[in-house]
Scaffold this motif. Structure first.
Motif, PDB file in Angstrom:
ATOM      1  N   LEU A 105      49.762  12.880  -2.731  1.00  0.00           N
ATOM      2  CA  LEU A 105      49.472  11.486  -3.043  1.00  0.00           C
ATOM      3  C   LEU A 105      48.371  10.896  -2.186  1.00  0.00           C
ATOM      4  N   VAL A 106      48.306  11.286  -0.917  1.00  0.00           N
ATOM      5  CA  VAL A 106      47.377  10.662   0.005  1.00  0.00           C
ATOM      6  C   VAL A 106      46.560  11.743   0.674  1.00  0.00           C
ATOM      7  N   VAL A 107      45.262  11.710   0.537  1.00  0.00           N
ATOM      8  CA  VAL A 107      44.382  12.662   1.193  1.00  0.00           C
ATOM      9  C   VAL A 107      43.625  11.905   2.264  1.00  0.00           C
ATOM     10  N   GLY A 108      43.927  12.245   3.546  1.00  0.00           N
ATOM     11  CA  GLY A 108      43.418  11.429   4.624  1.00  0.00           C
ATOM     12  C   GLY A 108      43.967  10.043   4.471  1.00  0.00           C
TER      13      GLY A 108
ATOM     14  N   GLY B  72      51.340   8.747   4.583  1.00  0.00           N
ATOM     15  CA  GLY B  72      50.006   9.304   4.423  1.00  0.00           C
ATOM     16  C   GLY B  72      49.942  10.721   4.928  1.00  0.00           C
ATOM     17  N   THR B  73      48.861  11.397   4.589  1.00  0.00           N
ATOM     18  CA  THR B  73      48.623  12.759   5.049  1.00  0.00           C
ATOM     19  C   THR B  73      47.280  12.821   5.756  1.00  0.00           C
ATOM     20  N   VAL B  74      47.292  13.342   6.961  1.00  0.00           N
ATOM     21  CA  VAL B  74      46.068  13.607   7.712  1.00  0.00           C
ATOM     22  C   VAL B  74      45.666  15.044   7.418  1.00  0.00           C
ATOM     23  N   THR B  75      44.430  15.261   7.001  1.00  0.00           N
ATOM     24  CA  THR B  75      43.983  16.588   6.599  1.00  0.00           C
ATOM     25  C   THR B  75      43.255  17.296   7.738  1.00  0.00           C
ATOM     26  N   GLN B  76      43.078  18.592   7.552  1.00  0.00           N
ATOM     27  CA  GLN B  76      42.378  19.408   8.541  1.00  0.00           C
ATOM     28  C   GLN B  76      40.961  18.895   8.778  1.00  0.00           C
ATOM     29  N   GLU B  77      40.311  18.419   7.715  1.00  0.00           N
ATOM     30  CA  GLU B  77      38.940  17.932   7.856  1.00  0.00           C
ATOM     31  C   GLU B  77      38.850  16.752   8.806  1.00  0.00           C
ATOM     32  N   GLN B  78      39.883  15.905   8.827  1.00  0.00           N
ATOM     33  CA  GLN B  78      39.855  14.750   9.718  1.00  0.00           C
ATOM     34  C   GLN B  78      39.969  15.137  11.186  1.00  0.00           C
ATOM     35  N   LEU B  79      40.560  16.288  11.451  1.00  0.00           N
ATOM     36  CA  LEU B  79      40.800  16.704  12.831  1.00  0.00           C
ATOM     37  C   LEU B  79      39.715  17.622  13.385  1.00  0.00           C
ATOM     38  N   THR B  80      38.901  18.218  12.504  1.00  0.00           N
ATOM     39  CA  THR B  80      37.985  19.269  12.934  1.00  0.00           C
ATOM     40  C   THR B  80      37.047  18.808  14.040  1.00  0.00           C
ATOM     41  N   TYR B  81      36.472  17.630  13.907  1.00  0.00           N
ATOM     42  CA  TYR B  81      35.514  17.153  14.902  1.00  0.00           C
ATOM     43  C   TYR B  81      36.015  15.894  15.613  1.00  0.00           C
ATOM     44  N   ARG B  82      37.313  15.711  15.663  1.00  0.00           N
ATOM     45  CA  ARG B  82      37.875  14.545  16.332  1.00  0.00           C
ATOM     46  C   ARG B  82      37.975  14.824  17.833  1.00  0.00           C
ATOM     47  N   PRO B  83      37.403  13.957  18.700  1.00  0.00           N
ATOM     48  CA  PRO B  83      37.517  14.182  20.145  1.00  0.00           C
ATOM     49  C   PRO B  83      38.949  13.952  20.611  1.00  0.00           C
TER      50      PRO B  83
ATOM     51  N   VAL C 279      45.861  23.172  12.663  1.00  0.00           N
ATOM     52  CA  VAL C 279      46.644  22.216  11.879  1.00  0.00           C
ATOM     53  C   VAL C 279      46.054  22.083  10.477  1.00  0.00           C
ATOM     54  N   GLN C 280      46.896  22.302   9.477  1.00  0.00           N
ATOM     55  CA  GLN C 280      46.484  22.119   8.089  1.00  0.00           C
ATOM     56  C   GLN C 280      46.654  20.666   7.653  1.00  0.00           C
ATOM     57  N   SER C 281      47.786  20.049   8.031  1.00  0.00           N
ATOM     58  CA  SER C 281      48.050  18.672   7.625  1.00  0.00           C
ATOM     59  C   SER C 281      49.118  18.065   8.511  1.00  0.00           C
ATOM     60  N   ILE C 282      49.111  16.741   8.592  1.00  0.00           N
ATOM     61  CA  ILE C 282      50.164  15.964   9.241  1.00  0.00           C
ATOM     62  C   ILE C 282      50.613  14.908   8.243  1.00  0.00           C
ATOM     63  N   VAL C 283      51.840  15.011   7.788  1.00  0.00           N
ATOM     64  CA  VAL C 283      52.405  14.024   6.867  1.00  0.00           C
ATOM     65  C   VAL C 283      53.217  13.030   7.692  1.00  0.00           C
ATOM     66  N   TYR C 284      52.821  11.764   7.669  1.00  0.00           N
ATOM     67  CA  TYR C 284      53.539  10.755   8.445  1.00  0.00           C
ATOM     68  C   TYR C 284      54.226   9.750   7.529  1.00  0.00           C
TER      69      TYR C 284
ATOM     70  N   ARG D 287      55.285  15.257  10.256  1.00  0.00           N
ATOM     71  CA  ARG D 287      55.542  16.673  10.021  1.00  0.00           C
ATOM     72  C   ARG D 287      54.198  17.403   9.990  1.00  0.00           C
ATOM     73  N   THR D 288      54.007  18.292  10.953  1.00  0.00           N
ATOM     74  CA  THR D 288      52.757  19.019  11.135  1.00  0.00           C
ATOM     75  C   THR D 288      52.916  20.444  10.628  1.00  0.00           C
ATOM     76  N   ARG D 289      51.943  20.880   9.846  1.00  0.00           N
ATOM     77  CA  ARG D 289      51.969  22.245   9.328  1.00  0.00           C
ATOM     78  C   ARG D 289      50.667  22.956   9.684  1.00  0.00           C
ATOM     79  N   TYR D 290      50.814  24.221  10.062  1.00  0.00           N
ATOM     80  CA  TYR D 290      49.661  25.063  10.341  1.00  0.00           C
ATOM     81  C   TYR D 290      49.106  25.661   9.050  1.00  0.00           C
ATOM     82  N   VAL D 291      47.856  26.117   9.117  1.00  0.00           N
ATOM     83  CA  VAL D 291      47.198  26.720   7.964  1.00  0.00           C
ATOM     84  C   VAL D 291      47.924  28.003   7.551  1.00  0.00           C
ATOM     85  N   LYS D 292      47.846  28.333   6.270  1.00  0.00           N
ATOM     86  CA  LYS D 292      48.450  29.561   5.761  1.00  0.00           C
ATOM     87  C   LYS D 292      47.459  30.718   5.713  1.00  0.00           C
ATOM     88  N   SER D 293      46.174  30.396   5.753  1.00  0.00           N
ATOM     89  CA  SER D 293      45.170  31.458   5.713  1.00  0.00           C
ATOM     90  C   SER D 293      43.889  30.961   6.363  1.00  0.00           C
TER      91      SER D 293
END
Length: 698
Positions: free
Chosen positions: A38-41, A56-67, A139-144, A163-169
């Motif tokens: 339902l929620v991407v970023g 909401g869901t925090v995606t991997q893309e949001q975390l890649t370059y986050r300080p 981290v693949q996603s964080i669903v809050y 709820r934090t999930r790691y990548v599957k591949s």
């Protein structure tokens, strides 16, 4: 329980899940979290299935370059959340959200790979949630979810959950080396390969850091993760193993007067022996399957082996003018459990979810005692505890019209405690309690790309088992203790909206109220219970996600709240002292700019402000506010090389990460025959820090 037994439990968990996995047909689906679709970023899809404006869901893309200064700061992607530290970086962080000082995690539930992170009946504090084992790059996603409105969320989730999930591949292998000031060194390797019919992901991290403090932190962290997955989004299974070890020396909060008088500087220390040693090993597995015709299930199992030894001296010489007030806390346990969730559809407009969870903590020893230079001298509390938590839940989602949807749910949580005191027979015993928590969500709309929500729900947090059964004060033997209810319940209300009416922008708003029946909790630092009255928190949260163009994104959040005791509070002498809830947060603002160019340049700028906090019940003592700005700049070449610069605390703020107000007596004051002094005690924000990263993707 022995380590040998723990190994067999780990093996049993894998065997159970692999057995379940072999019985499903691999086809395609996510393991059961609705909001992921339902929620991407912070971008909204108004498809009528969300139940709240506060998910909401925090995606991997949001975390890649986050300080990030610390791993747990990934939770600051939850709007209104503040993550700080008052001690060494191996200790669980301090969390603030919705008018709460959540301490180290009470009333905010954290999960990683389906495993609960919060610790019950913990040596340092109830709900202790140490996320230092997290590897952000995996981290693949964080669903809050914020608030107690969701039947799937149980213990510690009154303020919210993540709820934090790691990548599957992973398609490639990446090696990264980061170096910075104060001998900061971090090496990370992540890799993904095809193995059989599935994918194997491996990550290993080594971190060394002395920190900016006058006392070297001497942090030594080793961390690794291995995850094997088969299947696709509808059906499959995964098995994840993690190992984490950390040792560190702490520079805890110090009294403001010691700095003003020149005894120490802002980055100084008064006790050189504070620090800790923590270990966490885990094995978890999940299996999920789409059974067709609207039916699917997800099952998980886990085993965690955990240890902590933590030495602190908060008040210096108040309680023991001869040897000092240093104490050491111990926690040694094995946790195992799992969850089963089934989703079904009655017809095209009616869906339901059924679930059950089990958690068993076999706590071999949870203890606290006086120590000197990190060596135990007098054991005050030492207990063995067996604690079982069972939760069952059900919800029905009904679409009455295209613009009206309801979700009615209920959750029942049952806790069983069995405490065996090694020191005092009076503090051994058993108890149990269960509570039902109804939930209701109403969604109206969408109209003009806007939908509205009305939410109601009850939530809980369990109390420390020792406080539930103990009858004698272990610090002052012979004195009786007030009883503690096994479960503290909360009641939450929320009005919210989400809208995409402005082109390129998504906006969410929530007006909430949360009542706690009691904040009577066990205080692990002292081994006693501390009665707190019923409280009420009210607040407003606003979030904006705005894509200015195809290369620049702005996101901003504002959270305002007010926390008060429902009744007047009184001191030991019976005098009224006020209704303010000490350390509750009232204002949080954050803003971020993210730029990404086809040329390979990525840049980010993030600012965070949290306001002054009342430090006593009258509101007469308040902290200062804190503002920090972090920035980064990365360049990625076409051949896989990446180079980056992070600047943490860009403006070199001299604010405080956290502030308390209490009584202490330093060594110099003791020598001058002074009495204990009430004062501000603070842990400063780390000064401006530069870190450089060089990486290669193969």
């Amino acid at each position: 329980m022995t380590k040998h037994t723990s190994f067999h439990l780990l093996s049993a968990a894998v065997a159970l899940q692999c057995g379940l996995a072999s019985s499903v047909t691999l086809a395609a689906g996510v393991p059961g979290l609705l909001e992921e679709t339902l929620v991407v970023g912070k971008q909204l899809k108004l498809d009528g299935k969300a139940t709240s404006a506060s998910v909401g869901t925090v995606t991997q893309e949001q975390l890649t370059y986050r300080p990030l200064l610390r791993p747990a700061e990934v939770l600051e992607t939850v709007p209104g959340m503040v993550v700080t530290q008052h001690s060494g970086d191996g200790k669980a962080n301090q969390y603030f959200l919705r008018g709460f000082n959540l301490d180290h995690g009470t009333d905010f539930a954290s999960y990683v790979e389906g495993m609960p992170v919060n610790m019950v009946t913990h040596g340092h504090g109830q709900g202790y949630a140490d996320l230092n084992f997290l590897i952000p790059e995996l981290v693949q996603s964080i669903v809050y979810k914020k608030g107690p409105y969701y039947a799937s969320e149980g213990d510690f989730s009154s303020a919210g959950s993540a709820r934090t999930r790691y990548v599957k591949s992973l398609a490639d292998t990446q090696v990264k080396l980061t170096v910075g000031e104060h001998q900061y060194q971090r090496a990370l390797i992540t890799s993904g390969v095809s193995l059989g019919e599935g994918n194997l992901v491996v990550g290993a991290e080594m971190l060394r850091n002395n920190g900016p403090w006058d006392l070297d932190e001497d942090m030594k962290k080793n961390n690794s993760m291995l995850k094997y997955s088969q299947g696709d989004l509808n059906s499959g299974f995964s098995v994840t193993a993690m190992a984490y070890e950390n040792q560190w020396t702490s520079s805890d909060q110090i009294p403001e007067r010691a700095v003003k008088q020149g005894e120490v500087d802002r980055l100084g220390y008064l006790t050189p022996y504070d620090g800790g040693d923590s270990k966490r090993y885990s094995l978890s597995s999940e299996v999920w399957s789409d059974l067709g015709e609207g039916y699917r299930y997800r099952a998980s199992a886990y085993v965690v082996d955990y240890e902590l030894e933590l030495t602190s001296n908060v008040t210096y010489f108040v309680n023991d003018p001869v040897n000092g007030d240093e104490f050491t806390q111990f926690d040694d346990r094995t946790i195992w459990g799992g969850e089963f969730v089934f989703d079904g559809a009655i017809n095209e407009t009616t869906a339901y979810q059924l679930g059950a969870s089990l958690r068993y903590d076999d706590i071999h020893q949870v203890a606290v005692g006086a120590s000197q230079r990190g060596h135990l001298t007098d054991l005050w509390v030492s207990d063995g505890v067996e604690e079982t938590a069972v939760g069952v839940f059900a919800s029905v989602n009904q679409e009455w019209t295209p613009w009206l949807r309801t979700e009615l749910g209920v959750r029942y949580d049952y806790f069983s405690f069995d405490v065996e005191s090694d020191l005092y027979l009076e503090n051994s015993g058993s108890d149990s309690e269960g509570k039902a928590s109804p939930k209701l969500s109403i969604r109206l709309g969408p109209w003009a790309d806007t939908e509205f929500f009305i939410n109601y729900g009850k939530g809980i947090h369990s109390n420390d088992a020792r406080g539930v059964v103990a009858t004698m004060d272990p610090i002052n033997p012979g004195e009786t203790l007030d009883s503690v209810d096994p479960i503290a319940q909360s009641t939450g209300y929320e009005l919210g909206l989400r809208t995409g009416i402005l082109p390129g922008a998504q906006i969410s708003m929530a007006l909430f109220q949360l009542d706690l029946d009691s904040e009577l909790v066990f205080v692990g630092d002292e081994g006693t219970t501390e009665p707190r009255g019923a409280t009420r928190r009210r607040g407003l949260e606003i979030g904006i996600y705005y894509e200015l163009n195809d290369w620049l994104i702005v996101d901003a959040d504002a959270a305002l709240s007010r926390a008060r005791f429902r009744n007047e509070q009184y001191d030991d002498a019976g005098s009224a002292i006020g209704r303010h809830v000490p350390d509750s947060i009232e204002r949080v603002y954050s803003i971020g700019l993210t730029a990404s160019f086809d040329s390979g340049i990525h840049a980010g700028l993030r600012g965070r402000h949290f306001g002054a906090r009342d430090l006593n019940e009258s509101g007469s003592i308040t902290s200062d506010s804190t503002t920090t700005v972090n920035a980064n700049l990365f360049y990625q070449w076409g051949d896989g090389w990446i180079a980056g610069l992070e600047v943490l605390n860009l403006l070199d703020s001299k604010d405080d990460d956290i502030t308390y107000y209490f009584e202490s007596l330093t060594a110099s004051e003791l020598a001058a025959n002074m009495s204990p002094v009430e004062d501000y005690h603070f842990h400063p924000v780390e000064p401006r820090t530069f870190r450089v990263t060089l990486g290669k993707t193969f």
